[in-house]
Motif scaffolding. Structure first.
Motif, PDB file in Angstrom:
ATOM      1  N   VAL A   1       0.848  -1.187   0.000  1.00  0.00           N
ATOM      2  CA  VAL A   1       0.000   0.000   0.000  1.00  0.00           C
ATOM      3  C   VAL A   1       0.883   1.236   0.000  1.00  0.00           C
ATOM      4  N   GLY A   2       0.548   2.192  -0.869  1.00  0.00           N
ATOM      5  CA  GLY A   2       1.252   3.461  -0.921  1.00  0.00           C
ATOM      6  C   GLY A   2       2.483   3.428  -1.814  1.00  0.00           C
ATOM      7  N   GLU A   3       3.186   4.540  -1.779  1.00  0.00           N
ATOM      8  CA  GLU A   3       4.406   4.700  -2.583  1.00  0.00           C
ATOM      9  C   GLU A   3       5.589   4.806  -1.635  1.00  0.00           C
ATOM     10  N   ASN A   4       5.969   3.670  -1.083  1.00  0.00           N
ATOM     11  CA  ASN A   4       7.082   3.587  -0.144  1.00  0.00           C
ATOM     12  C   ASN A   4       8.361   3.352  -0.955  1.00  0.00           C
ATOM     13  N   ILE A   5       9.095   4.424  -1.202  1.00  0.00           N
ATOM     14  CA  ILE A   5      10.261   4.374  -2.089  1.00  0.00           C
ATOM     15  C   ILE A   5      11.304   3.372  -1.606  1.00  0.00           C
ATOM     16  N   SER A   6      11.584   3.322  -0.305  1.00  0.00           N
ATOM     17  CA  SER A   6      12.603   2.390   0.179  1.00  0.00           C
ATOM     18  C   SER A   6      12.155   0.945  -0.001  1.00  0.00           C
ATOM     19  N   LEU A   7      10.878   0.663   0.199  1.00  0.00           N
ATOM     20  CA  LEU A   7      10.368  -0.694  -0.005  1.00  0.00           C
ATOM     21  C   LEU A   7      10.337  -1.047  -1.497  1.00  0.00           C
ATOM     22  N   ILE A   8       9.967  -0.091  -2.327  1.00  0.00           N
ATOM     23  CA  ILE A   8       9.994  -0.306  -3.782  1.00  0.00           C
ATOM     24  C   ILE A   8      11.410  -0.675  -4.216  1.00  0.00           C
ATOM     25  N   ASN A   9      12.389   0.089  -3.752  1.00  0.00           N
ATOM     26  CA  ASN A   9      13.779  -0.184  -4.120  1.00  0.00           C
ATOM     27  C   ASN A   9      14.248  -1.531  -3.590  1.00  0.00           C
ATOM     28  N   TYR A  10      13.818  -1.882  -2.392  1.00  0.00           N
ATOM     29  CA  TYR A  10      14.191  -3.169  -1.813  1.00  0.00           C
ATOM     30  C   TYR A  10      13.640  -4.319  -2.662  1.00  0.00           C
ATOM     31  N   TYR A  11      12.349  -4.259  -3.007  1.00  0.00           N
ATOM     32  CA  TYR A  11      11.757  -5.335  -3.800  1.00  0.00           C
ATOM     33  C   TYR A  11      12.370  -5.397  -5.196  1.00  0.00           C
ATOM     34  N   LYS A  12      12.741  -4.247  -5.762  1.00  0.00           N
ATOM     35  CA  LYS A  12      13.431  -4.250  -7.056  1.00  0.00           C
ATOM     36  C   LYS A  12      14.791  -4.946  -6.916  1.00  0.00           C
ATOM     37  N   LYS A  13      15.483  -4.664  -5.826  1.00  0.00           N
ATOM     38  CA  LYS A  13      16.778  -5.293  -5.566  1.00  0.00           C
ATOM     39  C   LYS A  13      16.633  -6.812  -5.410  1.00  0.00           C
ATOM     40  N   CYS A  14      15.472  -7.252  -4.931  1.00  0.00           N
ATOM     41  CA  CYS A  14      15.196  -8.684  -4.774  1.00  0.00           C
ATOM     42  C   CYS A  14      14.799  -9.354  -6.091  1.00  0.00           C
ATOM     43  N   GLY A  15      14.654  -8.565  -7.158  1.00  0.00           N
ATOM     44  CA  GLY A  15      14.359  -9.141  -8.459  1.00  0.00           C
ATOM     45  C   GLY A  15      12.968  -8.859  -9.006  1.00  0.00           C
ATOM     46  N   PHE A  16      12.152  -8.141  -8.246  1.00  0.00           N
ATOM     47  CA  PHE A  16      10.824  -7.794  -8.742  1.00  0.00           C
ATOM     48  C   PHE A  16      10.900  -6.620  -9.706  1.00  0.00           C
ATOM     49  N   ASP A  17      10.061  -6.641 -10.713  1.00  0.00           N
ATOM     50  CA  ASP A  17       9.851  -5.470 -11.559  1.00  0.00           C
ATOM     51  C   ASP A  17       8.780  -4.632 -10.881  1.00  0.00           C
ATOM     52  N   PHE A  18       9.030  -3.342 -10.765  1.00  0.00           N
ATOM     53  CA  PHE A  18       8.030  -2.420 -10.218  1.00  0.00           C
ATOM     54  C   PHE A  18       7.139  -1.998 -11.377  1.00  0.00           C
ATOM     55  N   LEU A  19       5.850  -2.327 -11.282  1.00  0.00           N
ATOM     56  CA  LEU A  19       4.916  -2.050 -12.369  1.00  0.00           C
ATOM     57  C   LEU A  19       4.222  -0.707 -12.224  1.00  0.00           C
ATOM     58  N   GLY A  20       4.477  -0.015 -11.140  1.00  0.00           N
ATOM     59  CA  GLY A  20       3.877   1.295 -10.933  1.00  0.00           C
ATOM     60  C   GLY A  20       2.801   1.279  -9.869  1.00  0.00           C
ATOM     61  N   LEU A  21       2.106   2.395  -9.801  1.00  0.00           N
ATOM     62  CA  LEU A  21       1.051   2.596  -8.803  1.00  0.00           C
ATOM     63  C   LEU A  21      -0.312   2.349  -9.434  1.00  0.00           C
ATOM     64  N   SER A  22      -1.223   1.852  -8.631  1.00  0.00           N
ATOM     65  CA  SER A  22      -2.580   1.605  -9.095  1.00  0.00           C
ATOM     66  C   SER A  22      -3.557   2.046  -8.007  1.00  0.00           C
ATOM     67  N   LYS A  23      -4.503   2.873  -8.379  1.00  0.00           N
ATOM     68  CA  LYS A  23      -5.548   3.303  -7.447  1.00  0.00           C
ATOM     69  C   LYS A  23      -6.624   2.216  -7.418  1.00  0.00           C
ATOM     70  N   LEU A  24      -6.854   1.647  -6.246  1.00  0.00           N
ATOM     71  CA  LEU A  24      -7.843   0.575  -6.133  1.00  0.00           C
ATOM     72  C   LEU A  24      -9.251   1.138  -6.255  1.00  0.00           C
ATOM     73  N   LYS A  25     -10.085   0.385  -6.958  1.00  0.00           N
ATOM     74  CA  LYS A  25     -11.450   0.841  -7.210  1.00  0.00           C
ATOM     75  C   LYS A  25     -12.477   0.110  -6.346  1.00  0.00           C
ATOM     76  N   ASN A  26     -12.407  -1.203  -6.326  1.00  0.00           N
ATOM     77  CA  ASN A  26     -13.371  -2.010  -5.589  1.00  0.00           C
ATOM     78  C   ASN A  26     -12.637  -2.761  -4.485  1.00  0.00           C
ATOM     79  N   THR A  27     -12.769  -2.291  -3.254  1.00  0.00           N
ATOM     80  CA  THR A  27     -12.008  -2.882  -2.151  1.00  0.00           C
ATOM     81  C   THR A  27     -12.907  -3.531  -1.099  1.00  0.00           C
ATOM     82  N   SER A  28     -14.142  -3.801  -1.447  1.00  0.00           N
ATOM     83  CA  SER A  28     -15.124  -4.274  -0.472  1.00  0.00           C
ATOM     84  C   SER A  28     -14.712  -5.551   0.254  1.00  0.00           C
TER      85      SER A  28
END
Length: 168
Positions: free
Chosen positions: A123-150
């Motif tokens: 959740v959110g745009e946590n730059i340090s966590l984004i960088n950590y997951y990228k370092k672990c081999g994940f591709d960062f696909l960007g941000l997405s605003k959730l529409k239906n969270t019921s």
């Protein structure tokens, strides 16, 4: 080191890890995990979707998986993927790059299930966590605003999420 399904015996330890992780999140971020419903965790355990990484006969890390995550991944949910949620590490084992161990396991697990992607969100745009997951081999696909969270936990309500994937 071994990875096994969590059992009913692990429920209190799982909630202990969630509390530790949430308390840490509260010191660093605006958005943090809510109190999760015990019935959700019991269901994940019954469905063999709650996992634990064991080091020296001690739970070092836990997480959950699903093969379906339509409210977060929307149209992309049609892809063949496994989704990892709620990674939480025993403080005694922090700094040991356990996410990399989870990824190695997830690649094998995804292959066994004929999946093409390993996916996660935060959740959110946590730059340090984004960088950590990228370092672990994940591709960062960007941000997405959730529409239906019921049907999602409280921290997803009115949220923007960071999306990550690894192609198998």
């Amino acid at each position: 080191m071994k990875i096994l399904n969590s059992t009913k015996v692990d429920i209190n330890k799982i909630f202990e890890f969630y509390k530790i992780a949430t308390d840490f999140q509260k010191t660093k971020f605006k958005v943090h995990w809510p109190d999760f419903d015990r019935e959700l965790i019991k269901k994940e355990i019954a469905e063999n979707r709650q996992w634990k990484l064991i080091i020296d006969n001690e739970i070092a890390c836990i997480w959950a998986t699903t093969e379906n995550d339509p409210q977060i991944w929307e149209k992309r949910n049609e892809d063949k993927a496994i989704y990892i949620h709620r990674i939480s590490t025993n403080p005694k084992f922090r700094g040991q790059n356990l996410v990399n161990e989870i990824i190695l396991w997830a690649k094998k697990y995804a292959n066994q299930k004929n999946k093409e992607f390993i996916r996660m969100d935060t959740v959110g745009e946590n730059i340090s966590l984004i960088n950590y997951y990228k370092k672990c081999g994940f591709d960062f696909l960007g941000l997405s605003k959730l529409k239906n969270t019921s049907e999602l936990p409280d921290h997803y309500q009115n949220a923007t999420v960071s999306l990550f994937q690894i192609a198998i």
